[in-house]
Design an enzyme around this catalytic site. Sequence first.
Site, PDB file in Angstrom:
ATOM      1  CD  GLU A  82      -2.205   2.515  -3.525  1.00  0.00           C
ATOM      2  OE1 GLU A  82      -3.278   2.736  -3.892  1.00  0.00           O
ATOM      3  OE2 GLU A  82      -1.814   2.266  -2.649  1.00  0.00           O
ATOM      4  CG  ASP A 102      -1.961   0.961   1.272  1.00  0.00           C
ATOM      5  OD1 ASP A 102      -2.973   0.894   0.393  1.00  0.00           O
ATOM      6  OD2 ASP A 102      -2.056   1.883   2.187  1.00  0.00           O
TER       7      ASP A 102
HETATM    8  C1  GLC Z   1      -4.159   3.117  -0.625  1.00  0.00           C
HETATM    9  C2  GLC Z   1      -5.482   2.250  -0.468  1.00  0.00           C
HETATM   10  C3  GLC Z   1      -6.636   2.957  -0.044  1.00  0.00           C
HETATM   11  C4  GLC Z   1      -6.274   3.492   1.318  1.00  0.00           C
HETATM   12  C5  GLC Z   1      -5.013   4.348   1.291  1.00  0.00           C
HETATM   13  C6  GLC Z   1      -4.495   4.447   2.708  1.00  0.00           C
HETATM   14  O1  GLC Z   1      -4.684   4.080  -1.555  1.00  0.00           O
HETATM   15  O2  GLC Z   1      -5.801   1.639  -1.726  1.00  0.00           O
HETATM   16  O3  GLC Z   1      -7.950   2.037  -0.022  1.00  0.00           O
HETATM   17  O4  GLC Z   1      -7.410   4.310   1.805  1.00  0.00           O
HETATM   18  O5  GLC Z   1      -4.106   3.468   0.726  1.00  0.00           O
HETATM   19  O6  GLC Z   1      -3.934   3.150   3.017  1.00  0.00           O
END
Ligand code: GLC
Length: 520
Positions: A258, A203
């Site tokens: 991500e 994440d």
């Molecule tokens: C990422 C996740 C999202 C979350 C954020 C904070 O973007 O995909 O759902 O709110 O991180 O953890």
Amino acid sequence: MTDPWWKSAVAYQIYPRSFCDTGVGAEGVGDLGGIRRHLEHLAWLGVDAVWISPFFPSPGFDYGYDVADYCDVDPMFGDLDTFDALVADAHALGIKVVIDWVPNHTSIDHPWFVASRSSPEDPHRDWYVWRDPAADGGPPNNWIESLTMGPAWTFDDASGQYYLHCFLPEQPDLNWANPAVVSAMCDTLRFWLDRGVDGFRMDVVHLIGKDPSLADDPAEVAGLPHVVLNDRSETHAHLRTIRALLDSYDGDRVSIGEVYLLDTELVAEHYGNDDELHMCFNFAPLHAPWDAAAWHEQIRVAASAFDPRGAWPTWVLSNHDNPRHRSRYGGSEARARAAAVLLLTLRGTPFLYMGEELGLLDAEVDPTQRRDPAGRDGCRGPIPWDGTPTHGWAGDSPWLPWPPDAARRNVANLRDDPTSILHLYRRLIAIRRRTAALVGGASELVDSPDGTVAFRRFDGDSSVTVLVNFLERNVDVSSVADVVDGTVLLSTIRPPGEPCGAVLEPDEAVIVATGQPGGR
Ligand code: GLC
């Protein structure tokens, strides 16, 4: 050396709260047992790997992305035994299990933060980012948090300092400049690696390295959340540590970052020299409109950013943070079918988001039923498994409303209908699996008429051309070499096996066998 499994995988994201409730834990909320129950369906569909969004103990301010214990299962979802059984079942079906790892921040309820907040002298104080107020008493810098777009700092009355949170105030950022944090977070990876997981979706992992001076974001971008701006060499050093840890395990354990930077070149840098992330999400295409010129550009940019460094691309159209692509593209199922062809034939690993194979639209969530502070409820509507009033879920009503048309658009119904979008996804995945050019082959964009995108995928002995008509009218594609006489392997509209001919129908996408790459 054979390629790692994830290069040929079709991955499928499960948002566990919304997948299936078997009656464990909170009523109306999906659970790990629900995932186990439906693994056979995923095997039937042909997916190779599941990525499961967080199921760890959490107070749920960000629905699990605020983790209070990295090494357990929230009772809402089940327990560690159920998780172990899930991994065993998935592996028996040939499905890899990737879990979500949230390294940038914890929950305010995590014992590390509880200790950190308790006193400036506490040994855990420096595990988070604490700063004195600015001269005017306000936040230490101008960073904006990403979910409600407020300041990324919250003042703690008791200690007279602010703590940093790039997301909600309930999600304090860890201080990765502190080696004790690096070590503790690496232990959380080991915990799950030792339990047999095949990898992690990481994440907002590009956020873990921060500017030690915490300088203001530049004035010209000061309205943007800090998460889309944070691009630091400190992150790259941490990614190398994480990669070395994963590579010390057998079985090609994968890291999928991500990396929420909207510049594809910057995303590509997070692969390092094949010593940082194995794969990164590239979100620029997800934010592109359904428009041929825009997609042509996204495909070109991805190839020029990833290919020269040997970085393996990913493609994603929907996830739990954005409106579903069928909704975004205007609601037409024909278009959702064409988009599926694109997703599953571009060079790289595709990530499906649960329910897109049903052609689901976003659930309509009445403002009084709103759950998510950032308004992302629509794409999180529960999966309807059958046509009964409870759609295969335990209890009477799920935590969010059903997506539209669930009485008809549910798994059981669409499995019974060979013409359904669900069967289209299944056919696409099967064709992909048996067509070497679509898995590991090279890719080149091919000139095609306005309103269409065409690309050729080829390897030593096979070549296919993919054509997507983004327009709602017929288009003459006879100018695209070899396509007219090539055999249709799959069309979103016509049966396969015939020559493609000169005309693509409105919103049609086709995969055409176009022979040897040299034979054009
Ligand atoms: C990422 C996740 C999202 C979350 C954020 C904070 O973007 O995909 O759902 O709110 O991180 O953890």
